[in-house]
Design an enzyme around this catalytic site. Structure first.
Site, short mmCIF file in Angstrom:
data_model
loop_
_atom_site.label_atom_id
_atom_site.label_comp_id
_atom_site.label_asym_id
_atom_site.label_seq_id
_atom_site.Cartn_x
_atom_site.Cartn_y
_atom_site.Cartn_z
N CYS A 145 0.81 -1.22 0.00
CA CYS A 145 0.00 0.00 0.00
C CYS A 145 0.84 1.27 0.00
O CYS A 145 0.30 2.38 -0.07
CB CYS A 145 -0.95 -0.01 1.19
SG CYS A 145 -1.90 -1.52 1.22
N HIS A 195 -2.32 8.44 5.86
CA HIS A 195 -2.59 7.13 5.27
C HIS A 195 -4.06 6.79 5.52
O HIS A 195 -4.76 6.38 4.63
CB HIS A 195 -1.64 6.09 5.87
CG HIS A 195 -1.73 4.76 5.22
ND1 HIS A 195 -1.53 4.56 3.88
CD2 HIS A 195 -2.01 3.52 5.73
CE1 HIS A 195 -1.68 3.28 3.58
NE2 HIS A 195 -1.98 2.63 4.68
N ALA A 214 -6.72 -0.34 14.37
CA ALA A 214 -5.37 -0.21 14.90
C ALA A 214 -4.55 0.85 14.17
O ALA A 214 -3.88 1.67 14.80
CB ALA A 214 -4.66 -1.57 14.83
N GLU A 244 -1.44 5.96 13.79
CA GLU A 244 -1.09 7.11 12.94
C GLU A 244 -1.49 8.42 13.61
O GLU A 244 -0.72 9.39 13.62
CB GLU A 244 -1.77 6.99 11.57
CG GLU A 244 -1.35 8.12 10.64
CD GLU A 244 -1.90 7.99 9.22
OE1 GLU A 244 -2.87 7.24 9.00
OE2 GLU A 244 -1.35 8.67 8.32
N LYS A 252 -8.68 8.24 1.61
CA LYS A 252 -9.36 6.93 1.59
C LYS A 252 -10.78 7.03 2.12
O LYS A 252 -11.59 6.13 1.90
CB LYS A 252 -8.55 5.90 2.39
CG LYS A 252 -7.20 5.58 1.73
CD LYS A 252 -6.43 4.52 2.48
CE LYS A 252 -5.05 4.31 1.88
NZ LYS A 252 -4.07 5.39 2.24
N HIS A 295 -9.66 2.07 -0.31
CA HIS A 295 -8.24 1.78 -0.39
C HIS A 295 -7.90 1.18 -1.76
O HIS A 295 -8.32 0.07 -2.08
CB HIS A 295 -7.84 0.81 0.72
CG HIS A 295 -6.38 0.83 1.03
ND1 HIS A 295 -5.43 1.33 0.17
CD2 HIS A 295 -5.70 0.40 2.13
CE1 HIS A 295 -4.24 1.20 0.72
NE2 HIS A 295 -4.38 0.65 1.92
N PHE A 335 1.27 -3.19 4.47
CA PHE A 335 1.56 -4.57 4.84
C PHE A 335 3.02 -4.83 4.49
O PHE A 335 3.49 -4.42 3.43
CB PHE A 335 0.69 -5.53 4.03
CG PHE A 335 -0.68 -5.80 4.62
CD1 PHE A 335 -1.20 -5.02 5.64
CD2 PHE A 335 -1.45 -6.84 4.13
CE1 PHE A 335 -2.46 -5.28 6.17
CE2 PHE A 335 -2.71 -7.11 4.66
CZ PHE A 335 -3.21 -6.33 5.67
#
Lengths: 102, 461
Positions: free
Chosen positions: B211, B353, B359, B364, B382, B387, B443
């Site tokens: 991502c 992001h 989480a 962030e 987003k 996404h 990821f």
């Protein structure tokens, strides 16, 4: 639709596809046009042409014979033979038919 | 000496609008495209998440991408070409036909950039996966389906026939093999297609950082110009995840990362206390034209913004879970700002992001608060697009450039009860935005951040 008209329709569709692949006018393509000598197809064009013909007639053309086609007229006959085979095998005829995607 | 890098053109393919102009208007209007997942997917699995953001296919014909090119190229390549053509047009760079049969061009109006000093830097999360799936399904299912048909023809029991018919229908596969499948399934398929299409013979690099891919690709493109290696780079990210079975969606769903609930207008809500996961997007893409500033000015290019800094770090923690303290996120922000020679208190806007997972948003938001306090504007693109994985960083960089150019930015959609005391954008207003940060975390622990700033030469919107 008679045999002559069917052949004429298939030719028209093959001609449209060849013109699309080579980005040339349809008027430059006849039944007698030779792929290598007259239309200067290279191996990449050959692949593109087979893919586009499959798309046009909504049918797989994996037959080895398809690789040997030297002229536009031979391609038309090949597609007509494939259609005959499909009808004889009980499947829906791939072409020629105006109801098929084009 | 580090050279300055300008953004001179933007191209966008997105679920809320194609082209930077339509995209920006949709962002400011808070438009989204959220729908129930295709009902056919429910034939194959149970899903916890039931919403996604489908991508309407751009009109490829108007960009000269006809049937032959669509047969030869994976959708990510078509998206990249469409976005690049838009971006070049906006940058005042024209494409002149080089080979009509192959549909290739050379660029003119670049101010004399040699093709050897022009390259491509694109990011993608999963590359040509759509073509890989189609090719595999054709191979795996075509003959078994023929056998099923034959079996059905030989049987007489109506119930058995119905069952066989259902099985046959559910074995979805493309009816034809694709002779270009090898090229279409490569992760670098879009990058290569663009290089060939535009006759750019400098380096073409594909960045696979999940991502963060789009952000990483723009960062590396910026660096190659800043260092003097290149003069022009088409940089961005693309993704397209098309799947008749919903298997890609299901993988994310099984990982419990996707939005819950059935209300398309409210389910996706980054940074809100009621957030439940990210909204899966079918894809999209964005391309930015990056040029060395002085040369761009010399040719009279529109200077939309400057890329001033970039950094990357790795969590080295877990392949799917962000390190909860956000140490490497803090370090990536500090690194990008240091490269730009800027302090945190000079940052006016953070394009976060902001996935909307429980989480990630928590971590962030805490890091943003620790570094910046509540001064800079913060939003999540987003919240509008969902996404788009490897394309997300590029689309968010486009939003950041447009925010610098227009001195406003879009609201954080569905943010009603924020998780932190940050300066979240709740409505569209005028602001003074001189310095902005666009950050991505992925990821695999890839963290990347870009610093963009308004240029004294910025073109009036």
């Amino acid at each position: 639709m008679g045999e002559t008209e069917i052949r004429a329709e298939v030719f028209q569709r093959v001609r449209k596809v060849v013109a699309e692949v080579l980005k040339i006018g349809e008027d430059r393509i006849t039944l007698e046009s030779r792929y290598t000598e007259d239309l200067h197809l290279d191996s990449f064009d050959n692949l593109s042409l087979l893919m586009a013909l499959e798309d046009e007639f909504d049918r797989s053309i994996e037959d080895e014979g398809a690789q040997q086609l030297a002229t536009v007229g031979e391609t038309v006959d090949f597609i007509l033979r494939q259609a005959d085979r499909a009808v004889n095998a009980g499947a829906a005829p791939p072409a020629p038919s105006t109801t098929l995607a084009s | 000496m580090k050279r300055r890098v300008a953004v001179t053109g933007l191209g966008v393919v997105s679920s809320i609008g194609h082209g930077a102009g339509d995209f920006w208007r949709a962002c400011l209007a808070g438009n989204t495209r959220v729908e129930a997942i295709p009902p056919a997917w429910l034939d194959y699995a149970q899903f916890t998440s039931r919403l996604w953001s489908p991508l309407a296919e751009p009109d490829y014909e108007i960009w000269g991408l006809g049937r032959i090119e669509r047969l030869q190229n994976d959708a990510t390549a078509l998206i990249a070409m469409t976005a690049a053509f838009q971006a070049l047009e906006a940058a005042g760079i024209t494409r002149e036909m080089k080979d009509e049969k192959r549909g290739t061009f050379v660029l003119s109006g670049t101010g004399g950039v040699a093709p050897e000093r022009a390259g491509i830097s694109l990011g993608t999360g999963i590359g040509g996966i759509t073509s890989a799936l189609r090719s595999t399904l054709h191979q795996a299912l075509t003959r078994p389906k023929e056998s099923l048909r034959e079996l059905r023809a030989r049987l007489g029991d109506a119930g058995v026939l119905d069952l066989l018919e259902t099985i046959e229908r559910r074995l979805q596969a493309p009816s034809r093999a694709n002779a270009f499948a090898v090229a279409m399934t490569m992760p670098n398929t879009a990058t290569s297609a663009l290089s060939i299409k535009l006759s750019l013979v400098g380096p073409q690099t594909t960045h696979c950082a999940a991502c963060s891919s789009g952000t990483v690709a723009i960062g590396h493109g910026y660096r190659s110009i800043a260092s003097g290696d290149m003069d022009l780079i088409l940089a961005g990210g693309v993704e397209f995840l098309d799947d008749d079975y919903g298997a890609i969606f299901h993988s994310f769903d099984l990982a419990r990362t996707l939005v819950r609930g059935d209300d398309p207008s409210r389910a996706n809500r980054p940074f809100d206390r009621e957030r439940s996961g990210f909204l899966f997007s079918q894809g999209g893409g964005a391309v930015l034209v990056l040029e060395e500033l002085e040369r761009a000015r010399g040719r009279g290019a529109p200077i939309l913004a400057e890329v001033a800094g970039f950094a990357e770090t790795s969590d080295a923690h877990n392949i799917m879970v962000m390190e909860p303290e956000g140490r490497q996120i803090a370090r990536v922000i500090a690194g990008a700002l240091a490269e730009a020679g800027l302090r945190p208190d000079e940052v006016d806007y953070v394009n976060a992001h902001g996935t909307g997972t429980v989480a990630n948003d928590e971590t962030e938001a805490a890091v943003i608060g620790r570094i910046f306090g509540s001064r800079p504007l913060v939003n999540s693109t987003k919240s509008l697009l969902g996404h788009t994985l490897g394309a997300s960083g590029a689309l968010e960089a486009v939003v950041t450039v447009l925010s610098l150019q227009h001195q406003t930015t879009h609201a954080c959609k569905n943010l009603e009860d924020p998780i932190a005391d940050l300066n979240f954008v709740r409505q569209v207003d005028s602001h003074s935005i001189r310095v902005a940060l666009s950050q991505s975390f992925a990821f695999g622990g890839h963290n990347a951040a870009l610093v963009l700033k308004a240029s004294p030469h910025t073109a009036a919107p």
